[in-house]
Motif scaffolding. Structure first.
Motif, PDB file in Angstrom:
ATOM      1  N   VAL A 147       0.863  -1.178   0.000  1.00  0.00           N
ATOM      2  CA  VAL A 147       0.000   0.000   0.000  1.00  0.00           C
ATOM      3  C   VAL A 147       0.904   1.233   0.000  1.00  0.00           C
ATOM      4  O   VAL A 147       1.801   1.336   0.847  1.00  0.00           O
ATOM      5  N   PHE A 148       0.672   2.147  -0.955  1.00  0.00           N
ATOM      6  CA  PHE A 148       1.460   3.371  -1.050  1.00  0.00           C
ATOM      7  C   PHE A 148       0.572   4.552  -0.660  1.00  0.00           C
ATOM      8  O   PHE A 148      -0.487   4.760  -1.269  1.00  0.00           O
ATOM      9  N   ILE A 149       0.993   5.335   0.346  1.00  0.00           N
ATOM     10  CA  ILE A 149       0.218   6.505   0.792  1.00  0.00           C
ATOM     11  C   ILE A 149       1.188   7.678   0.902  1.00  0.00           C
ATOM     12  O   ILE A 149       2.142   7.639   1.694  1.00  0.00           O
ATOM     13  N   ASP A 150       0.938   8.708   0.119  1.00  0.00           N
ATOM     14  CA  ASP A 150       1.835   9.865   0.074  1.00  0.00           C
ATOM     15  C   ASP A 150       1.339  10.962   1.009  1.00  0.00           C
ATOM     16  O   ASP A 150       0.312  11.596   0.745  1.00  0.00           O
ATOM     17  N   ASP A 151       2.047  11.156   2.128  1.00  0.00           N
ATOM     18  CA  ASP A 151       1.837  12.240   3.102  1.00  0.00           C
ATOM     19  C   ASP A 151       0.362  12.405   3.493  1.00  0.00           C
ATOM     20  O   ASP A 151      -0.253  13.433   3.232  1.00  0.00           O
ATOM     21  N   PRO A 152      -0.226  11.392   4.138  1.00  0.00           N
ATOM     22  CA  PRO A 152      -1.641  11.496   4.525  1.00  0.00           C
ATOM     23  C   PRO A 152      -1.854  12.366   5.763  1.00  0.00           C
ATOM     24  O   PRO A 152      -2.988  12.751   6.066  1.00  0.00           O
ATOM     25  N   THR A 153      -0.799  12.700   6.504  1.00  0.00           N
ATOM     26  CA  THR A 153      -0.962  13.362   7.808  1.00  0.00           C
ATOM     27  C   THR A 153      -0.822  14.875   7.750  1.00  0.00           C
ATOM     28  O   THR A 153      -0.877  15.537   8.797  1.00  0.00           O
ATOM     29  N   GLN A 154      -0.633  15.457   6.560  1.00  0.00           N
ATOM     30  CA  GLN A 154      -0.351  16.885   6.495  1.00  0.00           C
ATOM     31  C   GLN A 154      -1.531  17.737   6.964  1.00  0.00           C
ATOM     32  O   GLN A 154      -1.345  18.874   7.380  1.00  0.00           O
TER      33      GLN A 154
END
Length: 776
Positions: free
Chosen positions: A707-714
Motif C-alpha cells: 500500500v502506497f500513501i503519500d503524506d496522509p498526515t499533512q
C-alpha cells in the motif's frame, strides 16, 4: 495466503534521483525529510513502474493548456545532471518466489522524442532474471503481464486499491485526475463488467431502434405528403378511352408524342406537354404563314453565308478563268522576251537564241545564232590578245630594269641587237603589233554588235508595246481570286443562277477594292430583302422553332388534322391520370407497410426499454449489496480518522434505491442524510474521508500486500494521527505499508506504534540519505 510485497527498489536518472537504491523488507516503510527531497518522486517512480503514466501530471498539463506541438529538449522525468538512460527497477517477493521488473527509457529514445510531459511512449517495461540482469526481456503486453502476476484488473485498480496520492480526493470529489463519478471509479471492483456490457448492448439496440423509428416516421410523412400532392394533380378527363397515335417521325420521339409520356417522377410535366400540343395546333392552323416565314428565313440566312458574297461578285467572271490562264501564260512569254531584248548585247549568249528563234524567221534566227557564237569567239580572242599586250608591257618594263645600261643582248633568245636602244625599239614594235591586232578585233566585235542589233531591233519595236498592252488587259486580282475559289465554282454558279431567277441583278464589273466589293454585296442583299414576302405575324418565333425542330418541312404537316391533335391532347391527360392512379395505389401500399413497421418498432423500443430498466435496477441492487459489504469497514475507518467530526460516529455510504436507473454513491451522516457529507466538510476532513475509503477498499478487494500513501498526515491533528497509526497496524497488519511524511516526529511516532504492535518498520530519511550517498 502469501501476497506480493515490494522487496527492493532501484532508481537511476529519474527526476531528483541520479541513483537511489533501498530494500523494503519491513511491514512499514516511512519516507521522511523536508519538502523537495523526493518523497513524492519515489511514489511517482512506483506508479510509473506499474502504470506507465502519471495522472497527476497529465491533469496539471491539461489545466495549463500548454501547446501540444511544442518539443522539449529534455524529458521532465530525466535527472538534470544525467544524460543517460532513465530506469526504475524493483524486486517483488511472494514467499520464496521472486519477480524482477524494470521500466526503462533509453537515452536515444529520449533524444528522438518530443519529451512531452503527458507522453510515456519512451518508457518500456522489461522483465529481469535477477536484480542486476544486463539482458532484460521486453514485455509486449503489459496489461496481460500485470494481470497474470498481480491479479485481474491490477492496473485499473491501482489508483483506488494500492496508491493514494498526496492530497488526492478524486474518489470522493471527482477532479481532473479522474472526473468520473464515485461509483464509476470503483465499479470495476464490483465485477459488473458483463452486466454493464449487456446494458450497453441494449442501449445501442434501443438507440438503433429509436433511429429506425424516427426514420420510419419521416418516411411515412414524406410518402403521405407525396400522396396528397398526387391527389391534387388528378384532373377530370373524358370517360372515352383514347388510343395512341404517333404524330412525328423523329428518331428520338418527343415526350408529348410518346406512348407512355409520364412516370411517377415526371407527373408534374402535364402542363408543359399540353402546352406543346396546343402549340402544335396553332402551327397546323398557321402552316401557310410558316411557309412564308421559312422562305423569308432561308433568304435572310442565305445572305449571311460566306459563299453568298463570293457568288455575287464572281458569278459573271467564273468562266473567264481559262482565258485569264492563257493571258497570264502569254504575258509571261512576252515579259521573258522583252527582258532579253532590254539586255545589253554583250550579255547575250547563244542559249538565248532558243527564245528569240520563236519570234524570228528561220534565216534571221540562223544568222543571229552565228553572230552570237562569233561574238563570243571575238570576245575570247580579244581577251587573249589584250592579256598578251598587258603581259608584253609588263615584260618590257621588267626587261628595261633587268638589262644594264650597256647591255644589248636579248635576255630571252640571246639575239645581239648591238645597241640597247635597238633592243627597246624591238620590244616597242612588238607591243604596237599587239595593239593593232586588238584594234582590229575591236572593230570586228563592234560590227558584230551592229549586226545583232539590226536583227533584234524589229522585235523590240514590235513586242515591247505588246507587253505593256498585255499587262494592262490582264486582271491579276480577279485571276488570283478565281483560282482560290476553283473548288467552289459549281456551287457559286448555282447560287448566282438562283439569284438571277429570283430577278436579282448581279454586278457585271469586277471590283478589286474592298470598299467596292462590300458595296456590290450590300446592293444585292438590299434587293433580296425587298423581295421578302410580307408576314402577318400570326406565328411567333417560338412556334416557328418548334415546327423546325419537330417537323422540319411543311409537307410533314399534311397527314395531320385538328381532330388528331385534339385526340393527342386527350390522350396525354388520360395517360397522366393513369400514371397518377398507379402511383397513388403504390404509395398507399407503401404507407401501409410503413405504418406496420412503425408499430413494430414502437413495440420493440418499448420492450428494449423495459429490459434495460430491469438490468439497471438489477445493477443498482447488486451494487448496493456489494458496497454494503465494505460499508461497515468504511464507517469504522471514517470514525477512527474523523475523531473530531460527528463525535467520531463515522460516515455512512448512502446508495439510491433499486427503483432508480442509475446508482451514484453518496456519503451521509446521522444528523443529515439528505445532503452529501462532503458539502459540509473542510479540506482536511475530505482528505481523511478519502483515506478512509481507500483503506476500506484495499482491505476488501486488494490482491497485493503493498500500500502506497503519500503524506496522509499533512492535514491531520494529533488525535487523528494516533487513530491512523492504530488503523494501519491493526487493520492492515498483513499489508506492507509505504508511507511518507515531512515531519520527523510523525515518522518516529508511526514507527514506535508499529514496534509496540510487534511489527517491523523502517525509516528512510531522504535528507540524510542525500548527505551520505549524494543520491540527487
Amino acid at each position: 495466503m502469501e501476497r506480493w510485497r515490494i522487496h527492493k527498489l532501484k532508481v537511476n536518472g529519474f527526476k531528483l534521483f541520479s541513483n537511489f537504491e533501498e530494500s523494503y523488507s519491513t511491514d512499514l516503510v516511512v519516507y521522511d525529510g523536508p519538502n523537495g527531497f523526493g518523497k513524492t518522486s519515489l511514489f511517482d517512480a512506483k506508479q510509473l513502474l506499474f502504470c506507465n503514466n502519471l495522472p497527476r501530471i497529465i491533469a496539471r498539463l491539461g489545466a495549463l493548456k500548454i501547446s501540444g506541438n511544442k518539443k522539449f529538449n529534455k524529458s521532465i522525468y530525466q535527472n538534470h545532471h544525467s544524460h543517460s538512460n532513465v530506469s526504475i527497477a524493483a524486486e517483488f517477493k511472494k514467499g520464496t518466489e521472486s519477480l524482477y521488473v524494470m521500466r526503462l527509457a533509453k537515452k536515444e529514445d529520449l533524444n528522438r522524442s518530443k519529451n512531452k510531459p503527458n507522453s510515456f511512449n519512451e518508457f518500456k517495461l522489461y522483465e529481469l532474471k535477477s536484480f542486476d540482469d544486463l539482458n532484460p526481456q521486453l514485455i509486449d503486453n503489459e496489461k496481460e503481464f500485470w494481470s497474470k502476476k498481480f491479479g485481474d484488473k491490477f492496473l485499473s485498480n491501482f489508483s483506488v486499491l494500492n496508491y493514494l496520492q498526496q492530497d488526492s480526493k478524486s474518489i470522493v470529489v471527482p477532479d481532473a485526475c479522474d472526473n468520473r463519478n464515485r461509483t464509476a471509479q470503483i465499479s470495476h471492483l464490483l465485477n459488473l463488467d458483463k452486466l454493464e456490457k449487456r446494458i450497453d448492448h441494449f442501449e445501442k439496440l434501443k438507440a438503433e431502434s429509436k433511429a429506425q423509428l424516427s426514420k420510419a416516421k419521416d418516411e411515412y410523412q414524406t410518402k403521405n405528403a407525396s400522396l396528397e400532392e398526387l391527389k391534387q394533380y388528378l384532373t377530370v378527363s373524358d370517360s372515352i378511352k383514347v388510343s395512341y397515335t404517333k404524330l412525328t417521325n423523329l428518331r428520338v420521339t418527343p415526350q408529348w408524342d410518346l406512348e407512355s409520356p409520364f412516370s411517377s417522377e415526371n407527373h408534374k410535366n402535364l402542363e408543359h406537354l399540353i402546352e406543346q400540343v396546343d402549340l402544335l395546333k396553332r402551327i397546323y392552323v398557321g402552316k401557310n404563314e410558316i411557309l412564308k416565314k421559312l422562305k423569308n428565313k432561308q433568304k435572310v440566312e442565305f445572305t449571311q453565308k460566306d459563299e453568298f458574297g463570293v457568288a455575287v461578285r464572281l458569278y459573271h467572271h467564273i468562266d473567264q478563268l481559262p482565258k485569264l490562264n492563257k493571258k497570264k501564260a502569254q504575258l509571261h512569254q512576252l515579259d521573258k522576251v522583252c527582258n532579253l531584248l532590254n539586255l545589253e548585247i554583250s550579255k547575250l549568249t547563244p542559249s538565248h537564241n532558243a527564245i528569240f528563234s520563236t519570234y524570228l524567221e528561220k534565216q534571221s534566227a540562223e544568222e543571229l545564232s552565228n553572230l552570237l557564237k562569233n561574238k563570243n569567239k571575238l570576245i575570247l580572242e580579244h581577251g587573249g590578245v589584250s592579256r598578251k599586250q598587258t603581259e608584253m608591257i609588263q615584260f618590257r618594263e621588267k626587261l628595261i630594269q633587268v638589262c644594264g645600261d650597256e647591255s644589248h643582248d636579248c635576255p630571252l633568245c640571246g639575239f645581239d641587237y648591238k645597241e640597247r636602244t635597238l633592243l627597246i625599239s624591238a620590244i616597242k614594235v612588238k607591243t604596237n603589233l599587239l595593239k593593232q591586232q586588238l584594234d582590229n578585233i575591236g572593230l570586228r566585235i563592234t560590227q558584230c554588235y551592229q549586226d545583232i542589233e539590226k536583227i533584234l531591233a524589229p522585235l523590240k519595236t514590235k513586242y515591247v508595246p505588246l507587253l505593256g498592252l498585255a499587262k494592262k488587259e490582264y486582271e491579276e486580282t480577279l485571276h488570283s481570286e478565281l483560282i482560290t475559289h476553283t473548288h467552289q465554282a459549281n456551287r457559286l454558279k448555282s447560287i448566282g443562277k438562283q439569284l438571277i431567277e429570283q430577278g436579282i441583278e448581279l454586278p457585271q464589273h469586277y471590283a478589286s477594292e474592298k470598299v467596292a466589293q462590300s458595296e456590290q454585296i450590300s446592293n444585292v442583299k438590299d434587293a433580296i430583302l425587298q423581295s421578302l414576302e410580307p408576314e402577318d405575324g400570326l406565328i411567333s418565333n417560338q412556334e416557328l422553332n418548334f415546327f423546325i425542330n419537330i417537323f422540319g418541312e411543311p409537307n410533314n404537316l399534311e397527314k395531320l388534322n385538328e381532330d388528331l391533335i385534339d385526340l393527342k391532347r386527350s390522350y396525354i391527360q388520360q395517360q397522366h391520370n393513369l400514371t397518377l392512379n398507379a402511383s397513388i395505389i403504390k404509395i398507399k401500399s407503401e404507407l401501409k407497410n410503413c405504418d406496420e413497421r412503425i408499430t413494430h418498432l414502437k413495440t420493440l423500443y418499448s420492450g428494449l426499454e423495459k429490459i434495460e430498466t430491469k438490468l439497471k435496477h438489477s445493477q443498482t441492487e447488486y451494487m448496493n449489496r456489494t458496497i454494503g459489504q465494505m460499508e461497515s469497514l468504511f464507517h469504522i475507518y471514517s470514525g477512527r480518522l474523523l475523531q473530531n467530526y460527528q463525535s467520531g460516529l463515522g460516515v455512512f455510504i448512502d446508495t439510491p434505491s433499486a427503483n432508480r436507473k442509475t446508482a451514484t454513491m453518496n456519503f451521509s451522516t446521522v444528523c443529515d442524510s439528505q445532503h452529501d457529507a462532503t458539502l459540509s466538510m473542510s479540506s482536511g476532513q475530505i482528505s481523511a474521508l478519502s483515506l478512509s475509503l481507500f483503506l476500506a477498499l484495499n482491505k476488501k478487494y486488494a490482491k497485493t500486500a503493498f500500500v502506497f500513501i503519500d503524506d496522509p498526515t499533512q492535514c491531520m491533528d494529533e488525535i487523528n494521527i494516533a487513530s491512523l497509526s492504530d488503523l494501519l497496524r491493526v487493520e492492515l497488519r498483513d499489508r506492507q505499508v509505504i508511507i511518507s511524511t515531512h515531519e520527523q516526529d510523525i515518522s518516529d511516532y508511526l514507527c514506535y506504534r508499529y514496534g509496540k504492535a510487534g511489527l517491523t518498520r523502517k525509516q528512510i530519511n531522504l535528507l540524510k540519505k542525500n548527505q551520505q550517498a549524494n543520491i540527487f
